[in-house]
Write an enzyme that holds these catalytic residues in place. Sequence first.
Site, mmCIF file in Angstrom:
data_model
loop_
_atom_site.group_PDB
_atom_site.id
_atom_site.type_symbol
_atom_site.label_atom_id
_atom_site.label_comp_id
_atom_site.label_asym_id
_atom_site.label_seq_id
_atom_site.Cartn_x
_atom_site.Cartn_y
_atom_site.Cartn_z
ATOM 1 N N PRO A 152 -15.279 -4.018 2.419
ATOM 2 C CG PRO A 152 -15.545 -3.238 4.603
ATOM 3 C CD PRO A 152 -14.496 -3.493 3.563
ATOM 4 C CG HIS A 177 -1.010 -8.536 -0.221
ATOM 5 N ND1 HIS A 177 -0.575 -7.242 -0.154
ATOM 6 C CD2 HIS A 177 -2.353 -8.442 -0.364
ATOM 7 C CE1 HIS A 177 -1.599 -6.412 -0.260
ATOM 8 N NE2 HIS A 177 -2.689 -7.125 -0.391
ATOM 9 C CE1 TYR A 197 -3.019 -3.038 0.363
ATOM 10 C CE2 TYR A 197 -3.416 -2.466 2.648
ATOM 11 C CZ TYR A 197 -3.645 -3.284 1.564
ATOM 12 O OH TYR A 197 -4.516 -4.342 1.698
#
Length: 279
Positions: free
Chosen positions: A195, A113, A55
């Site tokens: 989500p 990952h 990230y």
Amino acid sequence: MSMQYVELPAGERVPALGQGTWHMGERRAERKAEVAALQAGLDQGLTLIDTAEMYGDGGAEEVVGKAITGRRDEVFLVSKVFPHNASRRGVAAACERSLRRLGTDRIDLYLLHWRGGASLGEAVAGFQDLQQAGKIRHWGVSNLDLADLEELWEVPGGRAVATNQLLYHLGERGIEWEIQPWLRQRAIPVMAYCPFGQGALLRHQELRAFAERHGITPAQAALAWLLDQGDVIAIPKTAHRERVAENRGALDIRLTEEQRAELEGLFPPPASRRPLAIV
């Protein structure tokens, strides 16, 4: 403040609602707000923070490091290693770089990952070395499909896997066909990333109508559905303090049988096996 917890296979209980950091640390001008949002989450009990070396090319880990300064012992810290760094030696070096960016001496949960070209045997051996050195406490995986999980289960030490972090939300329920049942049989929780479906659920007209009827927000409805399962950890990402409070409010929602049935009708489970969805 009330918090819901999920138990890891080793017996440790961790918050069922945490904070994600994908896309944080990419722009210097936004880092102050990102740090403030994570700190606001900590203040409200959202003490599980998920990040990764990928990230922002390590920038998100730097943001997390600033956010947890002076508060490290409050936090259950999750990070992830690239597949191309997941050899036995490579995972050790990658972990050291992550620890420096995070400003800590340990990671609570360290994940592979995605599978990529990684040797699961090498990765597990590297994770075990890190555990013995006190650099990580638990290890797990992310984006592994059923075949990968079955292979992992036969690797020496592979049955110590703590979680599989997966794309999972109301609009993407493919893991329910075979991956989630396999994990549940072994008491391994799912960690649900994205989500809100990268924002798509928040714009979904029928979910918006559902939320309005029940006096909640679409984000809270989406999180409440995940939290209702009892063995799913949700990690929504936001860099806005007001959204942190909104997400936190999902912990106060208890879905009724009628609400569950309505959501099932709007977002039905998979009717057949499908390829693992990844973003």
